[in-house]
Design a protein around this motif. Structure first.
Motif, PDB file in Angstrom:
ATOM      1  N   ALA A   1     100.836  57.870  45.411  1.00  0.00           N
ATOM      2  CA  ALA A   1     102.091  58.477  45.372  1.00  0.00           C
ATOM      3  C   ALA A   1     101.483  59.395  44.794  1.00  0.00           C
ATOM      4  N   SER A   2     102.371  60.845  44.607  1.00  0.00           N
ATOM      5  CA  SER A   2     101.391  62.140  43.895  1.00  0.00           C
ATOM      6  C   SER A   2     102.317  62.310  42.787  1.00  0.00           C
ATOM      7  N   PRO A   3     102.768  62.156  41.964  1.00  0.00           N
ATOM      8  CA  PRO A   3     104.399  61.882  41.302  1.00  0.00           C
ATOM      9  C   PRO A   3     104.285  63.719  40.452  1.00  0.00           C
ATOM     10  N   ALA A   4     105.028  63.487  40.177  1.00  0.00           N
ATOM     11  CA  ALA A   4     105.526  65.252  39.413  1.00  0.00           C
ATOM     12  C   ALA A   4     105.085  64.888  38.178  1.00  0.00           C
ATOM     13  N   VAL A   5     104.170  65.418  37.596  1.00  0.00           N
ATOM     14  CA  VAL A   5     104.233  65.212  35.847  1.00  0.00           C
ATOM     15  C   VAL A   5     104.518  65.847  34.893  1.00  0.00           C
ATOM     16  N   HIS A   6     105.205  65.638  33.598  1.00  0.00           N
ATOM     17  CA  HIS A   6     105.820  66.226  32.931  1.00  0.00           C
ATOM     18  C   HIS A   6     105.202  65.918  31.382  1.00  0.00           C
ATOM     19  N   GLU A   7     104.686  66.553  30.885  1.00  0.00           N
ATOM     20  CA  GLU A   7     103.604  66.495  29.690  1.00  0.00           C
ATOM     21  C   GLU A   7     105.267  67.170  28.809  1.00  0.00           C
ATOM     22  N   LEU A   8     106.154  66.195  27.468  1.00  0.00           N
ATOM     23  CA  LEU A   8     106.896  66.548  26.831  1.00  0.00           C
ATOM     24  C   LEU A   8     106.178  67.161  25.971  1.00  0.00           C
TER      25      LEU A   8
ATOM     26  N   PRO B   1     106.325  56.410  29.236  1.00  0.00           N
ATOM     27  CA  PRO B   1     106.540  56.731  30.239  1.00  0.00           C
ATOM     28  C   PRO B   1     108.117  56.908  30.610  1.00  0.00           C
ATOM     29  N   ALA B   2     108.732  57.888  31.211  1.00  0.00           N
ATOM     30  CA  ALA B   2     110.104  57.852  32.096  1.00  0.00           C
ATOM     31  C   ALA B   2     109.791  58.237  33.371  1.00  0.00           C
ATOM     32  N   VAL B   3     110.749  56.824  34.291  1.00  0.00           N
ATOM     33  CA  VAL B   3     110.329  57.185  35.559  1.00  0.00           C
ATOM     34  C   VAL B   3     111.364  57.696  36.042  1.00  0.00           C
ATOM     35  N   PHE B   4     111.424  58.335  37.047  1.00  0.00           N
ATOM     36  CA  PHE B   4     112.317  58.544  37.961  1.00  0.00           C
ATOM     37  C   PHE B   4     111.320  58.698  39.504  1.00  0.00           C
ATOM     38  N   ILE B   5     112.523  57.858  40.654  1.00  0.00           N
ATOM     39  CA  ILE B   5     111.956  58.335  41.872  1.00  0.00           C
ATOM     40  C   ILE B   5     113.785  58.211  42.874  1.00  0.00           C
ATOM     41  N   GLY B   6     113.284  59.509  43.385  1.00  0.00           N
ATOM     42  CA  GLY B   6     114.182  59.221  44.826  1.00  0.00           C
ATOM     43  C   GLY B   6     115.220  60.592  43.300  1.00  0.00           C
ATOM     44  N   GLY B   7     115.258  60.740  42.626  1.00  0.00           N
ATOM     45  CA  GLY B   7     116.178  61.365  41.519  1.00  0.00           C
ATOM     46  C   GLY B   7     117.057  60.701  40.959  1.00  0.00           C
ATOM     47  N   GLU B   8     116.269  59.499  40.827  1.00  0.00           N
ATOM     48  CA  GLU B   8     117.209  58.076  40.401  1.00  0.00           C
ATOM     49  C   GLU B   8     116.158  57.477  39.084  1.00  0.00           C
ATOM     50  N   PHE B   9     116.980  57.542  37.498  1.00  0.00           N
ATOM     51  CA  PHE B   9     116.238  56.808  36.534  1.00  0.00           C
ATOM     52  C   PHE B   9     115.676  55.561  36.821  1.00  0.00           C
TER      53      PHE B   9
ATOM     54  N   SER C   1     114.971  65.425  39.134  1.00  0.00           N
ATOM     55  CA  SER C   1     115.615  65.732  41.068  1.00  0.00           C
ATOM     56  C   SER C   1     114.743  66.907  42.114  1.00  0.00           C
ATOM     57  N   LYS C   2     113.291  67.029  41.857  1.00  0.00           N
ATOM     58  CA  LYS C   2     112.545  68.119  42.098  1.00  0.00           C
ATOM     59  C   LYS C   2     111.793  67.546  43.473  1.00  0.00           C
ATOM     60  N   LYS C   3     111.443  65.891  42.881  1.00  0.00           N
ATOM     61  CA  LYS C   3     110.148  65.865  43.592  1.00  0.00           C
ATOM     62  C   LYS C   3     110.138  64.589  43.670  1.00  0.00           C
ATOM     63  N   ALA C   4     110.185  63.326  44.538  1.00  0.00           N
ATOM     64  CA  ALA C   4     110.463  62.347  45.093  1.00  0.00           C
ATOM     65  C   ALA C   4     110.130  60.784  44.196  1.00  0.00           C
ATOM     66  N   ALA C   5     109.026  60.779  43.166  1.00  0.00           N
ATOM     67  CA  ALA C   5     108.488  60.660  42.099  1.00  0.00           C
ATOM     68  C   ALA C   5     107.975  61.735  40.662  1.00  0.00           C
ATOM     69  N   VAL C   6     108.443  60.954  39.882  1.00  0.00           N
ATOM     70  CA  VAL C   6     108.666  61.603  38.806  1.00  0.00           C
ATOM     71  C   VAL C   6     108.047  61.115  37.234  1.00  0.00           C
ATOM     72  N   ILE C   7     107.178  61.340  36.647  1.00  0.00           N
ATOM     73  CA  ILE C   7     107.119  60.938  35.347  1.00  0.00           C
ATOM     74  C   ILE C   7     106.913  61.972  34.606  1.00  0.00           C
TER      75      ILE C   7
END
Length: 102
Positions: free
Chosen positions: A36-43, A66-74, A9-15
């Motif tokens: 887009a400049s997504p937030a990327v979290h490497e597990l 990869p698991a992608v969230f856009i606008g906080g939605e999975f 939920s911290k950024k518009a696009a998260v991977i």
């Protein structure tokens, strides 16, 4: 699960990714190509990565990255994102979430 939701939920696009995952790289490049400049979290580089990986599997993401969230939605995994891109709706979702501007 809470950590995943918080980060998503911290950024518009998260991977959520792993550094050794070729499909993760492809999805990151696709988002960048769309502007887009997504937030990327490497597990595999996060001390709580295993916990987050299990949470992503609990959301139905199999494989977990990869698991992608856009606008906080999975949104889903690579196949889901590619399907959205092929049918033309991925870009609009990114615009709606303000991950890209046009």
């Amino acid at each position: 699960m809470d950590r995943v939701r918080e980060l998503a939920s911290k950024k518009a696009a998260v991977i959520f990714t792993k550094s050794s995952c070729c499909m993760c790289h492809s999805i990151k490049v696709l988002f960048q190509d769309l502007g887009a400049s997504p937030a990327v979290h490497e597990l595999d580089h996060d001390s709580r990565g295993k916990e987050m990986e299990w949470a992503l599997k609990g959301l139905g993401c199999n494989p977990s990255v990869p698991a992608v969230f856009i606008g906080g939605e999975f949104v889903g995994s690579a196949k889901d994102v590619i399907s959205l891109h092929v049918d033309g709706s991925l870009k609009q979702r990114l615009i709606n979430a303000k991950a890209i501007w046009f």
